[in-house]
Scaffold this motif. Structure first.
Motif, PDB file in Angstrom:
ATOM      1  N   GLY A  22       0.929  -0.995   0.412  1.00 25.94           N
ATOM      2  CA  GLY A  22      -0.012   0.157  -0.341  1.00 25.94           C
ATOM      3  C   GLY A  22       0.958   1.104   0.164  1.00 25.94           C
ATOM      4  N   ASP A  23       0.314   2.349   0.075  1.00 29.78           N
ATOM      5  CA  ASP A  23       0.906   3.462   0.091  1.00 29.78           C
ATOM      6  C   ASP A  23       1.645   3.992   1.549  1.00 29.78           C
ATOM      7  N   LEU A  24       2.834   4.412   1.834  1.00 30.48           N
ATOM      8  CA  LEU A  24       3.019   4.899   2.715  1.00 30.48           C
ATOM      9  C   LEU A  24       2.448   6.199   3.723  1.00 30.48           C
ATOM     10  N   VAL A  25       1.550   6.351   4.833  1.00 28.37           N
ATOM     11  CA  VAL A  25       0.560   6.792   5.373  1.00 28.37           C
ATOM     12  C   VAL A  25       2.164   7.969   6.215  1.00 28.37           C
ATOM     13  N   ASP A  26       2.828   7.228   6.450  1.00 33.58           N
ATOM     14  CA  ASP A  26       3.652   7.470   8.234  1.00 33.58           C
ATOM     15  C   ASP A  26       4.854   7.112   7.831  1.00 33.58           C
ATOM     16  N   PHE A  27       5.943   7.888   9.040  1.00 30.51           N
ATOM     17  CA  PHE A  27       7.053   6.951   8.976  1.00 30.51           C
ATOM     18  C   PHE A  27       7.761   8.144  10.369  1.00 30.51           C
ATOM     19  N   LYS A  28       8.256   7.232  11.484  1.00 27.07           N
ATOM     20  CA  LYS A  28       9.260   7.975  12.177  1.00 27.07           C
ATOM     21  C   LYS A  28      10.401   6.780  12.698  1.00 27.07           C
ATOM     22  N   GLY A  29      11.590   8.003  12.759  1.00 28.32           N
ATOM     23  CA  GLY A  29      13.082   7.125  13.249  1.00 28.32           C
ATOM     24  C   GLY A  29      12.833   6.678  14.097  1.00 28.32           C
ATOM     25  N   ILE A  30      13.304   5.866  14.957  1.00 24.94           N
ATOM     26  CA  ILE A  30      13.257   4.937  16.017  1.00 24.94           C
ATOM     27  C   ILE A  30      14.863   5.409  16.828  1.00 24.94           C
ATOM     28  N   SER A  31      14.643   5.392  17.983  1.00 21.74           N
ATOM     29  CA  SER A  31      16.177   6.294  18.658  1.00 21.74           C
ATOM     30  C   SER A  31      16.235   5.260  19.759  1.00 21.74           C
ATOM     31  N   GLY A  32      15.944   4.677  19.969  1.00 17.59           N
ATOM     32  CA  GLY A  32      16.497   2.909  21.253  1.00 17.59           C
ATOM     33  C   GLY A  32      17.467   2.849  20.780  1.00 17.59           C
ATOM     34  N   GLY A  33      17.220   2.390  19.142  1.00 17.37           N
ATOM     35  CA  GLY A  33      18.950   1.724  18.418  1.00 17.37           C
ATOM     36  C   GLY A  33      20.183   2.369  19.208  1.00 17.37           C
ATOM     37  N   ILE A  34      21.306   1.438  18.382  1.00 12.89           N
ATOM     38  CA  ILE A  34      22.581   1.636  19.559  1.00 12.89           C
ATOM     39  C   ILE A  34      23.241   1.208  17.325  1.00 12.89           C
ATOM     40  N   GLU A  35      23.182   0.168  17.218  1.00 11.48           N
ATOM     41  CA  GLU A  35      24.199  -0.291  15.880  1.00 11.48           C
ATOM     42  C   GLU A  35      23.888   0.024  14.520  1.00 11.48           C
ATOM     43  N   ASN A  36      22.050  -0.236  14.308  1.00  7.54           N
ATOM     44  CA  ASN A  36      21.488   0.425  13.454  1.00  7.54           C
ATOM     45  C   ASN A  36      20.759   1.687  13.296  1.00  7.54           C
ATOM     46  N   THR A  37      20.026   1.824  11.987  1.00  4.63           N
ATOM     47  CA  THR A  37      19.186   3.045  11.641  1.00  4.63           C
ATOM     48  C   THR A  37      17.375   2.390  11.768  1.00  4.63           C
ATOM     49  N   ASN A  38      16.719   2.248  12.423  1.00  5.13           N
ATOM     50  CA  ASN A  38      15.627   1.409  12.664  1.00  5.13           C
ATOM     51  C   ASN A  38      14.056   3.470  11.845  1.00  5.13           C
ATOM     52  N   TYR A  39      13.144   1.923  11.523  1.00  5.75           N
ATOM     53  CA  TYR A  39      12.267   3.640  10.712  1.00  5.75           C
ATOM     54  C   TYR A  39      10.541   2.577  11.157  1.00  5.75           C
ATOM     55  N   PHE A  40       9.916   3.574  12.360  1.00  6.39           N
ATOM     56  CA  PHE A  40       8.712   2.592  11.896  1.00  6.39           C
ATOM     57  C   PHE A  40       7.804   3.107  10.916  1.00  6.39           C
ATOM     58  N   VAL A  41       7.089   2.241  10.124  1.00  7.85           N
ATOM     59  CA  VAL A  41       6.651   2.793   8.644  1.00  7.85           C
ATOM     60  C   VAL A  41       5.114   2.527   8.713  1.00  7.85           C
ATOM     61  N   THR A  42       3.978   2.947   8.096  1.00  3.94           N
ATOM     62  CA  THR A  42       2.246   2.335   8.306  1.00  3.94           C
ATOM     63  C   THR A  42       2.753   2.883   7.050  1.00  3.94           C
ATOM     64  N   THR A  43       1.632   2.133   6.784  1.00  2.60           N
ATOM     65  CA  THR A  43       1.268   1.884   5.141  1.00  2.60           C
ATOM     66  C   THR A  43      -0.636   1.833   5.206  1.00  2.60           C
ATOM     67  N   GLN A  44      -1.072   1.927   4.125  1.00  2.00           N
ATOM     68  CA  GLN A  44      -2.023   1.830   3.834  1.00  2.00           C
ATOM     69  C   GLN A  44      -2.615   1.157   2.412  1.00  2.00           C
ATOM     70  N   LEU A  45      -3.175  -0.354   2.111  1.00  4.38           N
ATOM     71  CA  LEU A  45      -4.030  -0.357   0.909  1.00  4.38           C
ATOM     72  C   LEU A  45      -5.384   0.005   1.309  1.00  4.38           C
ATOM     73  N   LYS A  46      -6.448   1.267  -0.216  1.00  8.15           N
ATOM     74  CA  LYS A  46      -7.279   1.578  -0.087  1.00  8.15           C
ATOM     75  C   LYS A  46      -8.635   0.261  -0.040  1.00  8.15           C
ATOM     76  N   GLY A  47      -9.646   1.172   1.591  1.00  5.20           N
ATOM     77  CA  GLY A  47     -10.135  -0.098   1.949  1.00  5.20           C
ATOM     78  C   GLY A  47     -10.052  -0.572   2.828  1.00  5.20           C
ATOM     79  N   GLN A  48      -8.316  -1.036   3.149  1.00  4.34           N
ATOM     80  CA  GLN A  48      -7.865  -1.861   4.129  1.00  4.34           C
ATOM     81  C   GLN A  48      -7.268  -1.253   5.779  1.00  4.34           C
ATOM     82  N   PRO A  49      -6.991  -2.072   6.727  1.00  2.00           N
ATOM     83  CA  PRO A  49      -7.107  -1.174   7.858  1.00  2.00           C
ATOM     84  C   PRO A  49      -4.891  -0.939   6.984  1.00  2.00           C
TER      85      PRO A  49
END
Length: 325
Positions: A22-49
């Motif tokens: 689906g399409d990108l709805v939102d994303f946010k960098g996660i500050s808790g990691g140490i070695e890698n870069t992590n993002y929370f990513v939210t997507t949505q398919l049309k008509g779906q949660p």
């Protein structure tokens, strides 16, 4: 903060497109990691949660190193070990480059890691069984990876780190390294296989009292299984001063042994492994704290952890002999 590689919405949208999520709805960098870069990513398919995922960019591991972890996590999931395995896109590919870094997309599991005050006998029993299941499943995994922070690493780094600390600490550090070397020289009959390598309490997610995922398997390698048990016990089963908590200790190890029994050599060398595991993490913290790593980042966001935490743990392990229950 541990977002080393900053991404735009356009970059993330292009990356997730082949996964048909689906399409990108939102994303946010996660500050808790140490070695890698992590993002929370939210997507949505049309008509779906909406759906939530974790996008990980690997800052230190090379692209060529990553297939081991893709295959390992898929293998463990197939054997009912609760680690996140990456998604594969419509062409069957899990691994790709994003911002010139190896990148994988994972499901986002509910829950969070436990605060140390929340760790009790039931949680230790859960983790003992989970680690044993990981070890048993790993026995059937064909690929081999050697630890980048094993015996060769600490034998080279140890004398340099010893020069950065007080004399008593330096003596204790070098004694611990020598004790491990002496044990290995005896060629003990210690089972080897896939180890997690970093199963601290902040690498397990609990949701409503239940384990939802064991995460951050990127220190996995082939090593003594007993060493991995010792690493985990040294974090999960301790009192505030770093000494062993008998209740937590017995709960963890008895649960582990119900899944994978310890052999006589493991009984014999258990305390030596507790010492070695404490030494290894004290040394890795000393390496970062004193800037001894030639590859250490120069971006100003390297996360420093107090080395003295593991100095205290090592001191307890060298003074108080422990046995497997």
């Amino acid at each position: 903060m541990a977002v080393y590689t900053h991404l735009s919405s356009a970059q993330i949208s292009a990356y997730i497109a082949p996964f048909s999520l689906g399409d990108l709805v939102d994303f946010k960098g996660i500050s808790g990691g140490i070695e890698n870069t992590n993002y929370f990513v939210t997507t949505q398919l049309k008509g779906q949660p909406q759906q939530d995922f974790v996008l990980t960019l690997f800052e230190d591991l090379s692209y060529d190193e990553m297939p081991y972890f893709v295959d390992l996590t898929e293998h463990l999931v197939a054997h009912n070990v609760t680690v996140p395995a990456p998604f594969r896109d419509k062409d069957g590919r899990a691994l790709s480059l994003l911002a010139n870094k190896p990148a994988l997309l994972f499901p986002r599991f509910a829950g969070d890691h436990l605060a140390r005050s929340e760790i009790g006998v039931s949680q230790c029993a859960v983790m003992g069984r989970e680690l044993a299941r990981l070890h048993v499943a790993g026995q059937e995994f064909a690929k081999v990876r050697h630890s980048h922070r094993g015996q060769k690493w600490w034998s080279e780094l140890g004398p340099r780190a010893a020069k950065c600390i007080d004399g008593e600490g330096a003596t204790m550090l070098m004694m611990a390294i020598g004790q491990y070397d002496a044990m290995v020289a005896q060629q003990p009959d210690l089972p080897m296989g896939v180890v997690h390598g970093d199963l601290f309490h902040d690498n397990a997610l609990f949701n409503q009292g239940q384990l939802s995922a064991t995460i951050d398997v990127y220190n996995a390698s082939n090593d003594y299984l007993l060493f991995d048990v010792a690493v985990t016990v040294n974090d999960w089963c301790i009192a505030p001063d770093g000494s062993i908590s008998p209740r937590l200790y017995d709960s963890f190890l008895q649960a582990y042994a119900e899944v994978r029994a310890f052999n006589p050599a493991e009984q014999q060398y258990w305390n030596a492994m507790l010492v070695a595991a404490a030494m290894r993490f004290w040394l890795s913290r000393l390496e970062t704290y004193h800037g001894l790593d030639a590859h250490q980042r120069e971006d100003g966001v390297t996360v420093l952890k107090d080395p003295n935490v593991f100095r205290d743990i090592l001191s307890h392990r060298m003074q108080q002999f422990q046995q497997l229950p």
